[in-house]
Design an enzyme around this catalytic site. Structure first.
Site, PDB file in Angstrom:
ATOM      1  N   SER A  56     -64.917 -12.128  15.369  1.00 47.68           N
ATOM      2  CA  SER A  56     -66.104 -12.441  14.556  1.00 47.68           C
ATOM      3  C   SER A  56     -65.709 -12.557  13.084  1.00 47.68           C
ATOM      4  O   SER A  56     -64.576 -12.224  12.707  1.00 47.68           O
ATOM      5  CB  SER A  56     -67.125 -11.315  14.698  1.00 47.68           C
ATOM      6  OG  SER A  56     -66.624 -10.154  14.041  1.00 47.68           O
ATOM      7  N   ASP A  93     -65.995 -16.231  17.159  1.00 46.96           N
ATOM      8  CA  ASP A  93     -67.390 -15.872  17.448  1.00 46.96           C
ATOM      9  C   ASP A  93     -68.246 -16.186  16.206  1.00 46.96           C
ATOM     10  O   ASP A  93     -67.901 -15.769  15.091  1.00 46.96           O
ATOM     11  CB  ASP A  93     -67.414 -14.356  17.745  1.00 46.96           C
ATOM     12  CG  ASP A  93     -68.714 -13.896  18.362  1.00 46.96           C
ATOM     13  OD1 ASP A  93     -69.440 -14.724  18.937  1.00 46.96           O
ATOM     14  OD2 ASP A  93     -69.000 -12.673  18.280  1.00 46.96           O
ATOM     15  N   HIS A  94     -69.329 -16.905  16.394  1.00 49.85           N
ATOM     16  CA  HIS A  94     -70.260 -17.217  15.289  1.00 49.85           C
ATOM     17  C   HIS A  94     -69.598 -17.866  14.067  1.00 49.85           C
ATOM     18  O   HIS A  94     -69.844 -17.430  12.933  1.00 49.85           O
ATOM     19  CB  HIS A  94     -71.024 -15.959  14.850  1.00 49.85           C
ATOM     20  CG  HIS A  94     -71.928 -15.420  15.913  1.00 49.85           C
ATOM     21  ND1 HIS A  94     -73.141 -15.999  16.211  1.00 49.85           N
ATOM     22  CD2 HIS A  94     -71.787 -14.382  16.778  1.00 49.85           C
ATOM     23  CE1 HIS A  94     -73.706 -15.330  17.198  1.00 49.85           C
ATOM     24  NE2 HIS A  94     -72.910 -14.349  17.577  1.00 49.85           N
ATOM     25  N   GLU A 145     -74.948 -23.608  19.601  1.00 54.08           N
ATOM     26  CA  GLU A 145     -76.103 -22.739  19.891  1.00 54.08           C
ATOM     27  C   GLU A 145     -77.419 -23.414  19.512  1.00 54.08           C
ATOM     28  O   GLU A 145     -77.540 -24.049  18.472  1.00 54.08           O
ATOM     29  CB  GLU A 145     -75.978 -21.392  19.139  1.00 54.08           C
ATOM     30  CG  GLU A 145     -77.195 -20.487  19.383  1.00 54.08           C
ATOM     31  CD  GLU A 145     -76.958 -19.010  19.086  1.00 54.08           C
ATOM     32  OE1 GLU A 145     -75.811 -18.612  18.845  1.00 54.08           O
ATOM     33  OE2 GLU A 145     -77.939 -18.251  19.108  1.00 54.08           O
ATOM     34  N   HIS A 189     -78.537  -9.126  19.201  1.00 57.39           N
ATOM     35  CA  HIS A 189     -77.312  -8.414  18.813  1.00 57.39           C
ATOM     36  C   HIS A 189     -77.583  -6.948  18.464  1.00 57.39           C
ATOM     37  O   HIS A 189     -78.684  -6.599  18.053  1.00 57.39           O
ATOM     38  CB  HIS A 189     -76.667  -9.102  17.609  1.00 57.39           C
ATOM     39  CG  HIS A 189     -76.126 -10.462  17.925  1.00 57.39           C
ATOM     40  ND1 HIS A 189     -76.663 -11.612  17.445  1.00 57.39           N
ATOM     41  CD2 HIS A 189     -75.085 -10.837  18.708  1.00 57.39           C
ATOM     42  CE1 HIS A 189     -75.984 -12.656  17.902  1.00 57.39           C
ATOM     43  NE2 HIS A 189     -75.015 -12.211  18.673  1.00 57.39           N
ATOM     44  N   ASP A 277     -70.158  -6.638  22.708  1.00 53.89           N
ATOM     45  CA  ASP A 277     -69.470  -5.979  21.602  1.00 53.89           C
ATOM     46  C   ASP A 277     -69.990  -4.548  21.420  1.00 53.89           C
ATOM     47  O   ASP A 277     -69.234  -3.574  21.468  1.00 53.89           O
ATOM     48  CB  ASP A 277     -69.685  -6.797  20.312  1.00 53.89           C
ATOM     49  CG  ASP A 277     -68.880  -6.250  19.140  1.00 53.89           C
ATOM     50  OD1 ASP A 277     -68.159  -5.263  19.317  1.00 53.89           O
ATOM     51  OD2 ASP A 277     -68.976  -6.810  18.035  1.00 53.89           O
ATOM     52  N   SER A 278     -71.307  -4.414  21.273  1.00 56.80           N
ATOM     53  CA  SER A 278     -71.884  -3.109  20.932  1.00 56.80           C
ATOM     54  C   SER A 278     -71.541  -2.014  21.943  1.00 56.80           C
ATOM     55  O   SER A 278     -71.311  -0.864  21.555  1.00 56.80           O
ATOM     56  CB  SER A 278     -73.404  -3.227  20.813  1.00 56.80           C
ATOM     57  OG  SER A 278     -73.738  -4.104  19.775  1.00 56.80           O
TER      58      SER A 278
END
Ligand code: G3H
Ligand code: 13P
Ligand code: ZN
Length: 330
Positions: A56, A93-94, A145, A189, A277-278
Site C-alpha cells: 500500500s 494496493d490503491h 475500482e 477498510h 490486512d486488518s
C-alpha cells in the site's frame, strides 16, 4: 527497468482464470515488514495456495518501495526453499496516480491497482485507461475500482457506501481494458466496519453485521460474466484477537468485521481476489500485547515478533483453507 518475470513473479491473469474455474479466491495479503512476509509465504506454501503480496501507499512510506520489491523477490526464493514454487504476485494496493503505477511497473511489480473510485466517472475511466495502456505493454495486470467503500477514517455508517452501479461496469471495462474490477457491496477498510446500532444480536448474543449486497454482485456478474471481481475491506476481525488486545491494555471499541461465511460465498462466485490486512494487524498486536503482559522484562524483539509471526501464519492458513478455498490449488 526491471521485469517482474526476471524476479520469478507472475501477473494475475492465469491465477484469476483458475480461481474463476475452481470457485475460490486468491488471498491478497498486505505486508510492511519481514515477519508479515515470512508468515504469508510460509502459510501459503504449507497450504499450497497461490498468493498476492500487496504493497500500500502506507507500506511504501513505512518500509520503502525498493526494499519491499527486493523482499518480494526474496519471497519467491524463500517459497522454493520451503519446498514449493507457489505463484506469487507483487501488487500495488490503491495506486492513486499514473506516475506511481508506472514506477511500480518499472521496478518489478507484476500487478497494480489504479484506484480512481473517488473521481467522477469520466476521470476514473481516463486515468485507469492510461495506466492500463502502460502496464499492458509490460504484461502487468491492472485492477480498477468502481464504487466507494466506507472507510473507518470517514466515521460513516454503511449508508454512506457508494455501492457499485451495475449499469456502469460493462462500459468501464470496455473503455479501460482493466483485468479485474474492485467493487463496493458493503465491505469497508479497517477494524471497525460497522456501528453496533447497524448490527443485530444472534442467539449467542454476538453482534451480526448487515449482510453484504449479494444482489448487487449478482447484477454485476450478469453484466460481465466470467470477469474477475475483487473485494477490498474483507477482514473478519476475529473477536478473540479483539478480546486479547483489550484484556492486555488495548482499547479497541466496537471492532466488527465481515463474517467468514459471507466471504466463503463470495469466493465461490466471480470474486477472484479478497483483500485482507486488518486481521493480520490484530493477530500480531494481540500476541505482542499478551507477551508484554506475561513477560514484562523481555526486550529482545525476536521473542515477541517470533511468536507474533507464528500467530499470523496460523491466521493466514485458516484463511486459505477455511475461508477463501485457495488451499491445495498449487
Ligand atoms: O487498503 C488499505 C490497506 O489496509 C493498507 O493500509 O495504507 O495503512 O498500509 P495502509
Ligand atoms: P481490511 O482493512 O478489511 O483488511 O482491508 C484491506 C484492504 O482492502 C487492502 O486493500
Ligand atoms: Zn483496499
Amino acid at each position: 527497468m526491471v521485469s517482474y518475470k526476471e524476479l520469478g513473479l507472475v501477473n494475475t491473469r492465469e491465477g484469476f482464470k483458475k480461481a474463476m474455474e475452481g470457485g475460490y479466491a486468491i488471498p491478497a495479503f498486505n505486508f510492511n515488514n519481514m515477519e508479515q512476509l515470512q508468515a504469508i509465504v510460509a502459510a501459503c506454501v504449507e497450504t499450497r495456495s497461490p498468493v498476492i503480496l500487496q504493497v500500500s501507499s502506507g507500506a511504501r512510506k513505512y518500509a520503502n518501495q525498493t526494499l519491499l520489491r527486493y523482499m518480494a523477490q526474496g519471497a519467491v526464493e524463500y517459497a522454493k526453499e520451503l519446498g514449493l514454487n507457489i505463484p506469487i504476485t507483487l501488487h500495488l494496493d490503491h495506486g492513486d496516480s499514473f506516475e506511481l503505477c508506472k514506477s511500480c511497473v518499472d521496478m518489478g511489480f507484476s500487478s497494480v491497482m489504479i484506484d480512481g473510485s473517488h473521481l467522477p466517472y469520466d476521470e476514473n475511466v481516463a486515468l485507469t485507461k492510461q495506466v492500463v495502456e502502460y502496464a499492458h505493454k509490460h504484461e502487468v495486470t491492472v485492477e480498477g475500482e468502481l464504487g466507494v467503500l466506507a472507510g473507518v477514517e470517514d466515521e460513516v455508517s454503511a449508508e454512506h457506501h457508494t455501492y457499485t452501479r451495475p449499469e456502469e461496469v460493462e462500459d468501464f471495462l470496455g473503455k479501460t481494458g482493466v483485468d479485474s474490477l474492485a467493487i463496493s457491496i458493503g465491505t469497508s477498510h479497517g477494524a471497525v466496519k460497522f456501528k453496533p446500532e447497524q448490527c443485530t444480536r444472534n442467539a449467542q448474543g454476538i453482534l451480526v453485521p448487515p449482510p453484504l449486497r449479494f444482489d448487487i454482485l449478482d447484477e454485476i456478474m450478469k453484466k460481465i460474466p466470467g470477469f474477475p471481481i475483487v473485494l477490498h475491506g474483507s477482514s473478519s476481525v476475529p473477536q478473540q484477537y479483539v478480546e486479547t488486545i483489550n484484556k492486555y491494555g488495548g482499547a479497541l471499541k466496537d471492532a466488527i468485521g465481515i463474517p467468514e461465511e459471507e466471504l466463503r460465498r463470495a469466493a465461490k462466485s466471480s470474486v477472484c481476489k479478497i483483500n485482507i490486512d486488518s486481521d493480520g494487524r490484530l493477530a500480531m498486536t494481540a500476541k505482542i500485547r499478551e507477551i508484554f503482559a506475561a513477560k514484562p522484562s523481555e526486550f529482545d524483539p525476536r521473542k515477541y515478533l517470533g511468536p507474533a509471526r507464528e500467530e499470523l501464519k496460523e491466521l493466514y492458513k485458516h484463511k486459505t483453507v477455511n475461508v477463501l478455498g485457495s488451499a491445495n490449488r498449487v
